[in-house]
Design a protein around this motif. Structure first.
Motif, mmCIF file in Angstrom:
data_model
loop_
_atom_site.group_PDB
_atom_site.id
_atom_site.type_symbol
_atom_site.label_atom_id
_atom_site.label_comp_id
_atom_site.label_asym_id
_atom_site.label_seq_id
_atom_site.Cartn_x
_atom_site.Cartn_y
_atom_site.Cartn_z
ATOM 1 N N UNK A 1 0.809 -1.200 0.000
ATOM 2 C CA UNK A 1 0.000 0.000 0.000
ATOM 3 C C UNK A 1 0.855 1.268 0.000
ATOM 4 N N UNK A 2 0.193 2.428 -0.104
ATOM 5 C CA UNK A 2 0.920 3.711 -0.184
ATOM 6 C C UNK A 2 1.676 4.008 1.092
ATOM 7 N N UNK A 3 1.098 3.693 2.240
ATOM 8 C CA UNK A 3 1.718 4.030 3.518
ATOM 9 C C UNK A 3 3.037 3.270 3.685
ATOM 10 N N UNK A 4 3.045 1.982 3.396
ATOM 11 C CA UNK A 4 4.279 1.208 3.494
ATOM 12 C C UNK A 4 5.318 1.704 2.497
ATOM 13 N N UNK A 5 4.854 2.042 1.310
ATOM 14 C CA UNK A 5 5.769 2.547 0.281
ATOM 15 C C UNK A 5 6.397 3.874 0.708
ATOM 16 N N UNK A 6 5.578 4.751 1.289
ATOM 17 C CA UNK A 6 6.065 6.086 1.651
ATOM 18 C C UNK A 6 7.059 6.015 2.808
ATOM 19 N N UNK A 7 6.716 5.277 3.871
ATOM 20 C CA UNK A 7 7.546 5.288 5.076
ATOM 21 C C UNK A 7 8.746 4.354 5.000
ATOM 22 N N UNK A 8 8.565 3.129 4.428
ATOM 23 C CA UNK A 8 9.638 2.135 4.462
ATOM 24 C C UNK A 8 10.543 2.169 3.251
ATOM 25 N N UNK A 9 10.158 2.890 2.203
ATOM 26 C CA UNK A 9 10.982 2.846 0.980
ATOM 27 C C UNK A 9 11.316 4.246 0.473
ATOM 28 N N UNK A 10 10.261 5.058 0.261
ATOM 29 C CA UNK A 10 10.505 6.364 -0.367
ATOM 30 C C UNK A 10 11.308 7.264 0.552
ATOM 31 N N UNK A 11 10.910 7.388 1.824
ATOM 32 C CA UNK A 11 11.621 8.284 2.758
ATOM 33 C C UNK A 11 12.995 7.720 3.123
ATOM 34 N N UNK A 12 13.180 6.362 2.965
ATOM 35 C CA UNK A 12 14.469 5.762 3.298
ATOM 36 C C UNK A 12 15.446 5.815 2.120
ATOM 37 N N UNK A 13 14.967 6.298 0.964
ATOM 38 C CA UNK A 13 15.840 6.411 -0.202
ATOM 39 C C UNK A 13 16.155 5.090 -0.864
ATOM 40 N N UNK A 14 15.230 4.096 -0.721
ATOM 41 C CA UNK A 14 15.476 2.782 -1.323
ATOM 42 C C UNK A 14 14.997 2.681 -2.764
ATOM 43 N N UNK B 1 16.399 16.674 -2.730
ATOM 44 C CA UNK B 1 17.310 17.265 -3.710
ATOM 45 C C UNK B 1 16.893 16.786 -5.100
ATOM 46 N N UNK B 2 17.184 17.574 -6.115
ATOM 47 C CA UNK B 2 16.784 17.175 -7.477
ATOM 48 C C UNK B 2 17.341 15.816 -7.886
ATOM 49 N N UNK B 3 18.587 15.501 -7.482
ATOM 50 C CA UNK B 3 19.160 14.206 -7.862
ATOM 51 C C UNK B 3 18.559 13.053 -7.071
#
Length: 639
Positions: free
Chosen positions: A46-59, A123-125
């Motif tokens: 789901x979106x919540x798992x994607x946002x907290x465990x992957x997107x914010x962690x830079x994975x 950051x843009x990169x």
């Protein structure tokens, strides 16, 4: 070398792959594909798992939106070794190049807004690359292809069944093809004219046709033309199909055989199409022979009487058959054989010369012909020395060739059941009784009163027939239940081409002997004479209404040999004549009944002795009958 070639072709034919194996393999492949796709499917989050465990962690390495329906998430290679992605890497079939996670999208615009908001301050990169693709997957194709395939497979199976079980040839486009079996030099019939006994005249005519096919110049030089068709007509079991098999075995030409019912199909136009295809194949292999068994299935009359029960498909098939037999088209070199036991229902146009030039009538065999038939069917049987073919032929009047074959087989079965090494005369006698009267039913329980009534009933038949000069010679009397009857009297009948009025009347008296004996002895009658009364009534009506043997009616016959009157509800005579016929029949039967009762009263002592003997032994042989009633002075008279 030729033998090896035939064996190789046979192996190829037998080793041909059944198409159903292909269908089964295809279904198996579909299920494997589904299973493989299921095992390789990415993990859905789901979106919540994607946002907290992957997107914010830079994975997240990249995101691919597929068909605007779901987004595929790809994880960076150096982050796949982390603890939070351990369950992903431990899955069977894991690949770094395949999508690692999947998110279902309700709306692409909403997903983009959430992603933009989540990446504020990045950051843009570090921002994630999002791409949009349109993709067609196997699972989508199979999802709509598989139901269609199952539907087509189901209808192919149904159509093959409806095609008459013709194997690979019974596909959707082969309904109009002929189903005739071809007998050629490779698949020759083993039956020859030596196996056909008792049909001398019929064999002569059929052998002439075979000789015409082998030596046509001998006939054509005199201007003769080969017959186009031969119709075999006769009662069941007289050898019509056997004669056709003999032709197939003797003729060195292609032989097509099929039944008349194979032309009739539930689809409109199929019968006519099969007729055309049959004659097309026969003409291609001319000279050739076509045999249509039970042709009455397709050749019924088209008169107005049958208008309410007509079948358009059958009529169309018949019309096509008439055109092929003798129409504008040439039919050179094709001979048509047909067989039926109901010539009265066939269409007149089918029977005319030019279509069926010869009508061969196969009658029930006489005594000499039955002897020849017995010789043929006794060949494979291990028989004892006491077998008398003359006696066997005498004991089987009115029997067809099929009945005689059945008797020989039953005799062998009876001997085998008794653990004998050879088939003896007594086995044939028992087999004859078995075929005529049915199986003995000794287990049938009868009360003493019923058994006594049956004994007097059968004794009445025996005494009456013994003292009537125009009745066949009596051989045996039994009160053992057999088949549907509770007792039986066995005669040695003589064959007559003509029957006089005196013979008719004596036969009626013999039939009424059982009921008359019950009346004389008990002054009471039972229902045991049902079969006798039926035969007597039919004989009486035959004498009065058919044979013109009654004085009051005179030399008139209301017999209809064409069978047309049976289709009408009325009779071919008026009400007054009907009353007169009924009265004469009734008077004739009453007169014969009183005559029989008088005969039994005169010989009451013999009646009592024979009845007591039957109660003791259940069976009275010829010697017992002569001991009680003396030698029979006058033998049955032949005409």
């Amino acid at each position: 070398m030729a033998k090896e070639t035939k064996e190789t072709e046979s192996k190829r034919t037998n080793g041909r792959i059944n198409p159903y194996w292909f269908y089964l393999f295809f279904v198996f492949f579909i299920f494997i594909t589904y299973f493989f796709n299921a095992s390789q499917s990415t993990k859905e989050i789901g979106w919540l798992e994607f946002d907290e465990a992957m997107l914010r962690q830079g994975d997240v390495a990249k995101i691919i939106v597929v068909n605007k329906e779901f987004a595929e998430i790809y994880i960076k290679k150096d982050r796949l070794s982390l603890e939070r992605h351990k369950d992903l890497t431990s899955r069977v079939g894991f690949s770094e190049l395949s999508p690692h996670y999947k998110i279902q999208l309700g709306s692409v615009q909403s997903f983009e807004d959430k992603l933009t908001k989540a990446q504020e301050g990045f950051l843009p990169e570090d921002k994630i690359d999002v791409r949009y693709v349109t993709r067609t997957s196997w699972s989508n194709i199979l999802s709509w292809l598989f139901p269609i395939f199952l539907l087509v497979l189901f209808w192919m199976f149904i159509l093959r069944r409806m095609g008459g079980g013709q194997g690979g040839g019974a596909s959707l486009f082969n309904f109009g093809k002929s189903t005739a079996k071809l007998m050629g030099q490779d698949s020759k019939s083993k039956t020859t004219f030596e196996d056909v006994a008792g049909l001398k005249e019929a064999k002569i005519e059929v052998m002439e046709i075979v000789d015409f096919l082998k030596n046509p110049d001998h006939y054509t030089k005199l201007g003769a033309k080969i017959p186009k068709g031969v119709m075999f007509v006769g009662p069941p079991g007289t050898g019509k199909t056997l004669m056709a098999k003999a032709v197939a075995g003797e003729a060195k030409v292609p032989f097509f055989s099929l039944s008349g019912s194979e032309f009739v199909e539930m689809f409109v136009g199929v019968g006519a199409s099969r007729v055309r295809d049959l004659f097309k194949k026969a003409k291609e292999k001319a000279p050739s022979i076509i045999f249509i068994d039970e042709i009455d299935a397709v050749g019924r009359s088209r008169n107005k009487v049958n208008v309410f029960q007509s079948n358009d498909e059958r009529e169309n098939t018949l019309n096509q058959l008439l055109a092929e037999l003798d129409g504008f088209g040439e039919n050179t070199g094709v001979i048509v054989l047909a067989a039926t036991n109901r010539p009265d229902v066939l269409d007149k146009a089918l029977l005319r010369p030019g279509r069926f030039d010869r009508h061969i009538y196969l009658e029930l065999p006489n005594k000499e012909e039955r002897k020849e038939i017995f010789k043929v069917h006794l060949r494979p049987i291990k028989k004892a020395d006491d077998i008398e073919i003359e006696l066997l032929a005498s004991l089987t009047p009115g029997f067809s060739g099929a009945d005689i074959a059945n008797i020989c087989n039953e005799a062998a079965l009876i001997a085998a059941r008794k653990k004998k090494d050879l088939v003896e005369k007594v086995d044939f006698i028992e087999a004859r009784d078995r075929v005529v009267g049915g199986l003995e039913r000794r287990s049938r329980i009868l009360s003493s009163k019923e058994k006594k009534i049956i004994a007097y009933h059968e004794a009445g038949h025996a005494v009456a027939s013994w003292y009537l000069k125009n009745v066949d010679s009596l051989m045996k009397v039994s009160i053992i239940p057999r088949g549907k009857s509770l007792g039986a009297a066995w005669y040695l009948p003589e064959e007559h081409q003509l029957i006089t009025k005196a013979q008719f009347m004596d036969q009626m008296c013999a039939l009424l002997g059982g009921r008359a004996a019950e009346d004389v002895v008990y002054n009471e009658i039972s229902t045991g004479a049902l079969d006798d009364l039926e035969k007597v009534t039919k004989q009486a009506y035959g004498m009065v209404a058919y044979y013109g043997l009654d004085k009051e009616i005179g030399p008139m016959s209301f017999y209809d040999s064409t069978g047309r009157d049976e289709r009408f509800l009325g009779k071919p005579y008026g009400e007054n004549m009907a009353k007169l016929i009924d009265k004469e029949v009734q008077d004739l039967i009453f007169t014969m009944y009183e005559k029989t009762k008088g005969l039994l009263r005169e010989h009451r002592a013999e009646l009592e002795k024979l009845a007591q003997l039957l109660l003791e032994k259940e069976v009275a042989e010829r010697e017992d009958l002569e001991r009680i009633m003396g030698k029979r002075d006058q033998a049955p008279q032949s005409v």
